[in-house]
Design an enzyme around this catalytic site. Sequence first.
Site, short mmCIF file in Angstrom:
data_model
loop_
_atom_site.label_atom_id
_atom_site.label_comp_id
_atom_site.label_asym_id
_atom_site.label_seq_id
_atom_site.Cartn_x
_atom_site.Cartn_y
_atom_site.Cartn_z
N SER A 1 -38.04 14.43 -35.90
CA SER A 1 -37.65 15.68 -36.57
C SER A 1 -38.83 16.65 -36.65
O SER A 1 -39.99 16.25 -36.48
CB SER A 1 -37.16 15.37 -37.99
OG SER A 1 -38.26 15.02 -38.81
N ASN B 1 -41.27 15.33 -38.94
CA ASN B 1 -42.07 14.18 -38.51
C ASN B 1 -43.45 14.58 -37.98
O ASN B 1 -44.36 13.75 -37.91
CB ASN B 1 -41.33 13.35 -37.45
CG ASN B 1 -40.15 12.56 -37.99
OD1 ASN B 1 -39.22 12.24 -37.25
ND2 ASN B 1 -40.16 12.24 -39.28
N ASP C 1 -32.90 5.49 -39.31
CA ASP C 1 -33.94 5.43 -40.35
C ASP C 1 -34.24 3.99 -40.74
O ASP C 1 -33.35 3.12 -40.67
CB ASP C 1 -33.44 6.23 -41.57
CG ASP C 1 -34.59 6.59 -42.50
OD1 ASP C 1 -35.76 6.38 -42.14
OD2 ASP C 1 -34.29 7.07 -43.61
C1 FPP Z 1 -37.27 6.49 -39.03
O1 FPP Z 1 -38.03 5.41 -39.43
C2 FPP Z 1 -37.29 6.75 -37.62
C3 FPP Z 1 -38.01 7.74 -36.99
C4 FPP Z 1 -39.07 8.53 -37.58
C5 FPP Z 1 -37.71 8.12 -35.65
C6 FPP Z 1 -36.77 7.23 -34.91
C7 FPP Z 1 -37.53 6.59 -33.86
C8 FPP Z 1 -37.15 5.48 -33.22
C9 FPP Z 1 -35.87 4.79 -33.42
C10 FPP Z 1 -38.06 4.89 -32.24
C11 FPP Z 1 -38.38 5.85 -31.18
C12 FPP Z 1 -37.20 6.11 -30.35
C13 FPP Z 1 -37.31 6.26 -29.05
C14 FPP Z 1 -36.11 6.39 -28.20
C15 FPP Z 1 -38.63 6.27 -28.42
P1 FPP Z 1 -39.07 5.68 -40.57
O2 FPP Z 1 -40.43 5.59 -39.97
O3 FPP Z 1 -38.79 6.97 -41.28
O4 FPP Z 1 -38.78 4.47 -41.51
P2 FPP Z 1 -39.05 4.39 -43.08
O5 FPP Z 1 -38.16 5.41 -43.72
O6 FPP Z 1 -38.66 3.00 -43.41
O7 FPP Z 1 -40.50 4.67 -43.28
#
Ligand code: FPP
Length: 228
Positions: free
Chosen positions: A58, A61, A13
């Site tokens: 998720s 998402n 995250d």
């Molecule tokens: C949370 O950051 C992360 C995600 C929604 C998904 C995780 C994705 C990655 C690490 C990149 C994609 C991975 C691969 C292997 C292609 P957030 O957007 O919720 O951050 P925030 O809470 O600061 O808004």
Amino acid sequence: MNPIPAHVAIIMDGNGRWAVQRGLPRIDGHGAGVETCDRIVTESSAMGIRYLTLYAFSDENWSRPVEEISALMDLLGQYLVRKTPKMIANRIRFETIGEIDRLPPSVQSTLQATKDATAAGTGMTLIMALSYGARSEICRAVSRLLAEGAREATQETIGARLDTAAYPDPDLLIRTSGEYRISNFLLWQAAYTELYFTETLWPDFSPSELRAAVEVYRKRERRFGGVR
Ligand code: FPP
């Protein structure tokens, strides 16, 4: 001291906040997050961790703006194409949990190609949770049981129908970015998992912090509800 965890699960995250702090678009945070995935996969495999589960996308998402979803899907496809040779070289086996059939067909094909190419891997199993939600996973497992005509459910019969049936429960669950939640991740499997939370945003999470988290885990006393 506990041995090193056989199964580590990570809620990656903080990509969005990492980007916003730098005046960049959120998607640049995901791009940086992909590079962290690569470093953490490599380190986990080198440490001898047997299973690494990454929460990459998720169920919830899907409610993000379509541009962000599409950029995440592109990043995932590129990551797989770029990293499959390295996975093969490191004997990593790539697998997924979640409702893969909801992903764009091109991503589904790339996922399948990486699974096929790494299927003989005898080292770490890298499990990517995609379109994954634990509540929906449990409902799917129970529906399968009902469809099979079962008249009762047990921990074993449900566990054997979860997406994770082939894997041990996670020993250690890490969440980055200072959020203290499980967010519908591995709810059944994490019944006795040790939790580790860090303020570090995912793009800044380093192999040395992974080692530090494992050291904290090794000093925890695991009683599984029993006594010492
Ligand atoms: C949370 O950051 C992360 C995600 C929604 C998904 C995780 C994705 C990655 C690490 C990149 C994609 C991975 C691969 C292997 C292609 P957030 O957007 O919720 O951050 P925030 O809470 O600061 O808004």
